[in-house]
Motif scaffolding. Structure first.
Motif, short mmCIF file in Angstrom:
data_model
loop_
_atom_site.label_atom_id
_atom_site.label_comp_id
_atom_site.label_asym_id
_atom_site.label_seq_id
_atom_site.Cartn_x
_atom_site.Cartn_y
_atom_site.Cartn_z
N ASN A 188 -27.48 8.77 37.25
CA ASN A 188 -27.14 10.05 37.89
C ASN A 188 -27.56 10.08 39.34
OD1 ASN A 188 -25.97 11.25 35.60
ND2 ASN A 188 -27.94 11.91 34.81
N TYR A 191 -25.27 7.95 41.70
CA TYR A 191 -23.96 8.51 42.09
C TYR A 191 -24.08 9.96 42.60
CZ TYR A 191 -21.83 4.47 39.84
OH TYR A 191 -21.46 3.20 39.50
N ASN A 195 -18.40 12.49 44.90
CA ASN A 195 -17.52 13.32 44.09
C ASN A 195 -16.10 12.78 43.98
OD1 ASN A 195 -19.56 15.29 43.64
ND2 ASN A 195 -19.20 16.10 45.70
N THR A 197 -13.00 10.47 42.64
CA THR A 197 -12.58 10.15 41.26
C THR A 197 -13.14 8.81 40.78
OG1 THR A 197 -10.52 11.34 41.67
CG2 THR A 197 -10.60 9.94 39.71
N LYS A 200 -16.88 9.03 39.92
CA LYS A 200 -17.08 9.79 38.67
C LYS A 200 -16.75 8.95 37.45
CE LYS A 200 -16.33 14.46 40.50
NZ LYS A 200 -15.43 15.63 40.48
N GLN A 201 -15.62 8.21 37.55
CA GLN A 201 -15.22 7.35 36.44
C GLN A 201 -16.23 6.22 36.22
OE1 GLN A 201 -11.27 6.10 37.54
NE2 GLN A 201 -10.29 7.95 36.70
N LYS A 203 -19.41 6.24 37.03
CA LYS A 203 -20.64 6.83 36.49
C LYS A 203 -20.52 7.06 34.99
CE LYS A 203 -23.23 11.16 36.68
NZ LYS A 203 -23.32 12.49 37.33
N SER A 204 -19.39 7.64 34.57
CA SER A 204 -19.17 7.88 33.14
C SER A 204 -19.12 6.58 32.36
CB SER A 204 -17.85 8.64 32.93
OG SER A 204 -17.90 9.89 33.57
#
Length: 382
Positions: A188, A191, A195, A197, A200-201, A203-204
């Motif tokens: 967390n 990253y 913000n 895309t 975020k991808q 990180k997930s």
């Protein structure tokens, strides 16, 4: 001479084909069948479990919503008012157990199985109330409401027997989450502020890979919440509508049907102040029971401490959310009927005992490369 090599090549090819054909036909199919059976079983169990949890959650929400709009199920601490559960009129000849005739006080008898008040009352409240009333009647001559206390205790045992799998599963998952929390916080923090895309991808993806590697199921914690709501509503309703609960006073001090905070603020000089001691007993035990699993999981964990300062901040936020949830649960206890508070006290004691036993078992088997812990994980995290 030119035919010799050609003949050798043909023979070699033939030999290979023969080897392939002559291998046992049963060597691969049973493995495939076993794997497929396992996959099918896992999928069936997964969806069955999901449907059961959804059903319990819907029933819990039904119970909550019904109490807002259905006047037939309103309760009162006064005997003969509101909904009550007991024996039919004149059955035992004891006013603490026999229901009175329907008068002008908006009284609703609930002495037999019926769907008149909906599936929540018919399927859950009726058997719970019947059991509690029957047990308390067996010890009707006991002093100080001990018969009612026994009824609540046995009701707790039955409910615990049904929810123990979810409870242990939740404990194991909380421990795993605690062990990898530092790494999650690091991801967390890595990253933070990104913000777009792709970030975020990414990180997930990293978090999901971490979960998969450690066999963590992030939604397993919600199972406990989905079970807790209907259980609370069942206990709340059983205690507030059972005639024995309305007439009993524990140790001659605390009425099972009264709300501690209401008694303290509205009836302080006439015995309401005694409920302060009840709160002083119940709330700390409830608080400890909710914090103990986290404390012991942290003690067992090798990776629960965040590496960077940014990760530490993330950990503090998580702890703050957990603290708020704990405070809310303690508030729910003191704003419920005394019988419900006593149930939560007994339940908290069971939780602490279960947590301590599980902690001892895992710690003893840490030296054996977590053999038993892995077995427990396989059993309760199917």
């Amino acid at each position: 001479m030119s035919n010799k090599p050609a003949l050798n090549i043909f023979n070699s090819s033939n030999q290979n084909k023969t080897t392939s054909i002559s291998s046992p036909f049963w060597t691969s199919s049973p493995v495939k069948k076993t794997n497929n059976t396992k996959k099918i079983f896992k999928q069936v169990w997964k969806w069955t479990k999901l449907l059961i949890l959804i059903f319990f959650l819907v029933m819990g929400l039904w119970g909550c919503m019904q109490s807002m709009w259905d006047t037939n199920i309103k309760t009162s601490t006064t005997i003969g008012e509101g909904m009550e559960f007991g024996f039919a009129i004149g059955t035992s000849g004891d006013f603490r157990y026999d229901l009175i005739s329907n008068g002008s006080n908006g009284y609703f008898a609930f002495d037999s199985f019926t769907m008149q008040f909906g599936p929540f009352f018919g399927l859950f409240i009726y058997p719970g109330a019947l059991f509690a009333t029957f047990i308390s009647y067996l010890g009707k001559d006991w002093w100080g409401g001990l018969n009612v206390l026994l009824a609540i205790f046995l009701l707790l045992l039955i409910i615990r027997a049904f929810s123990v799998v979810v409870s242990i599963r939740s404990t194991l998952q909380n421990e795993k989450m605690s062990e990898i929390q530092g790494k999650v916080s690091e991801i967390n923090a890595k990253y933070k502020g990104l913000n777009d895309t792709f970030s975020k991808q990414q990180k997930s993806r990293e978090i999901m890979e971490l979960y998969k590697k450690n066999n963590v199921k992030p939604f397993a914690a919600f199972e406990q919440v989905m079970i807790t709501l209907p259980i609370f509503m069942i206990i709340y309703r059983v205690i507030t509508i059972c005639r024995p609960m309305k007439t009993a006073t524990l140790f001659g001090i605390w009425n099972f049907a009264c709300v501690p905070t209401t008694e303290i603020f509205s009836n302080f000089l006439n015995g309401g102040w005694l409920y302060i001691f009840l709160i002083m007993i119940v709330v700390p035990v409830q608080f400890i029971s909710m914090k103990l699993p986290q404390m012991l999981a942290k003690k067992r964990s090798r990776n629960s401490v965040a590496i960077s300062s940014a990760g530490s901040k993330q950990m503090k936020k998580t702890k703050m959310i957990q603290l708020i949830f704990t405070i809310v649960m303690c508030a729910v206890v003191i704003f419920s009927a005394t019988g419900v508070a006593i149930y939560w006290f007994l339940s908290a004691c069971f939780t602490m005992a279960q947590t301590a036993i599980l902690h001892t078992i895992i710690m003893k088997n840490k030296k054996k490369n977590g053999t038993l812990e892995n077995k427990l994980d396989k059993i309760f995290n199917v």
